[in-house]
Design a protein around this motif. Sequence first.
Motif, PDB file in Angstrom:
ATOM      1  N   LYS A 264      37.783 -15.368 -24.525  1.00 36.69           N
ATOM      2  CA  LYS A 264      39.117 -15.494 -25.091  1.00 36.69           C
ATOM      3  C   LYS A 264      39.709 -14.153 -25.540  1.00 36.69           C
TER       4      LYS A 264
ATOM      5  N   ASN B   6      35.182 -19.628 -27.153  1.00 36.16           N
ATOM      6  CA  ASN B   6      34.958 -19.075 -25.821  1.00 36.16           C
ATOM      7  C   ASN B   6      34.844 -17.553 -25.898  1.00 36.16           C
TER       8      ASN B   6
ATOM      9  N   PHE C 212      34.362 -25.474 -28.411  1.00 33.88           N
ATOM     10  CA  PHE C 212      34.387 -24.443 -27.382  1.00 33.88           C
ATOM     11  C   PHE C 212      35.814 -23.966 -27.080  1.00 33.88           C
ATOM     12  N   ASP C 213      36.819 -24.731 -27.549  1.00 34.48           N
ATOM     13  CA  ASP C 213      38.199 -24.311 -27.349  1.00 34.48           C
ATOM     14  C   ASP C 213      38.501 -23.004 -28.071  1.00 34.48           C
ATOM     15  N   TYR C 214      37.826 -22.758 -29.188  1.00 37.70           N
ATOM     16  CA  TYR C 214      38.096 -21.529 -29.935  1.00 37.70           C
ATOM     17  C   TYR C 214      36.860 -20.643 -30.088  1.00 37.70           C
TER      18      TYR C 214
ATOM     19  N   TRP D 252      44.985 -20.354 -23.925  1.00 34.71           N
ATOM     20  CA  TRP D 252      43.814 -19.752 -24.562  1.00 34.71           C
ATOM     21  C   TRP D 252      43.972 -19.616 -26.081  1.00 34.71           C
TER      22      TRP D 252
ATOM     23  N   SER E 237      44.283 -21.246 -29.997  1.00 31.64           N
ATOM     24  CA  SER E 237      43.745 -22.384 -30.747  1.00 31.64           C
ATOM     25  C   SER E 237      44.295 -22.378 -32.155  1.00 31.64           C
TER      26      SER E 237
END
Length: 375
Positions: free
Chosen positions: A215, A212, A208-210, A198, A200
């Motif tokens: 998170k 979310n 969307f990886d960072y 979770w 980045s």
Amino acid sequence: MPPHHPVFGHLLVTNTALSNLPRDAHAHYLPSQIWLKYPSLGPVYYLDMWPFAPPFLVAVSPTVISQFTQSETHLPNHPGIRKYLLPITGGGDLASMEGEEWKRWRKIYNPGFSAGHIQTLVPTIVEEVSVFVDILKEHARKGDVFSLDEAAINATMDVIGRVAFHPLTQNVDYRDHKFDTQCSPNPMTTALRSQIRWCSFGAEPNPFDYMNPFKPLVHWYNTRIMDRYMTRVLKERYPSSRPSTKSDSTTSSSSASSTPNPKKSKAVIDLAHAEFQASTPQNANNESFATAALPQMKLFILGGHDTTATTITYLFHLLSLPAHAPHLHTLQQEHSTIFGRDPTSAPAKLTSHPELLNQLPYTLAIIKETLRLFP
């Protein structure tokens, strides 16, 4: 630089390069894929990822890379390093420090990572690796399909935990600590690995990886588990919160019983504790050391587990290929020469004579070649 779009920058080039990779491929493959498509870029090129990330200067030449990583100019850390590590370590770790602060804490932890000291840890490493070998043998006996990388990660985490906390002698006043990840799930290592997924760097191709929304909640939950676990381990190891000065250690027997004696323990954490007391005698209490050691211990577990496990996995893969059967045979011959023809005797010989590891040049070459092919 690659062909640049006036609106999308290099996002179109990036998307084309990503389409040639598996969906779960690491982002580190992206720069090399772009360079392979545009070989005229040279040893360095510019990459514009706006609005998802700041601009990059990509270096693909070993000569240029060495100027960044091995130069005596000590370039400042990229802000993305702190961004990535903050949810894991909470800040205050060696990888995030710079300047005099980094020098001070690097000196405190240096004794535990010297080449000579690492050799004294071989018996403990052999103990954990023996568990790993038994697990592989059991899978071979059953003939089932399993994740070698997962098994290697668990083994590496157990090795790191023992090296950091194992006293290496029976004459100490506190118990050994084991993660024991290879035998059963451990809350600390499980939370750490979850946290990694979770985190980045701030330059991921997928926004969307960072972004979310879940998170922060996951970060809070995993941090709570990790900090509780490691704080308990450190407090059990260093229960006294009173300052420990040099005069105290020579006049008070109670202080000796509540704090590990560095002359008796070779664990990385205890050598660092001794150096901490020596370098900060006025404020060298166990509570302050435990607070400062918490992010470092999490960093040590993070820093070595995945790279070592991945190297082991790729090494097994390469040696299993028919084309490399002669290399496997030569490797086996070297091990038979140094350890004897009975593989079961190798752990005992290594435990008694750790220096035998220095007599395996072909094994070292195999490891280096694996890292060259899969850096």
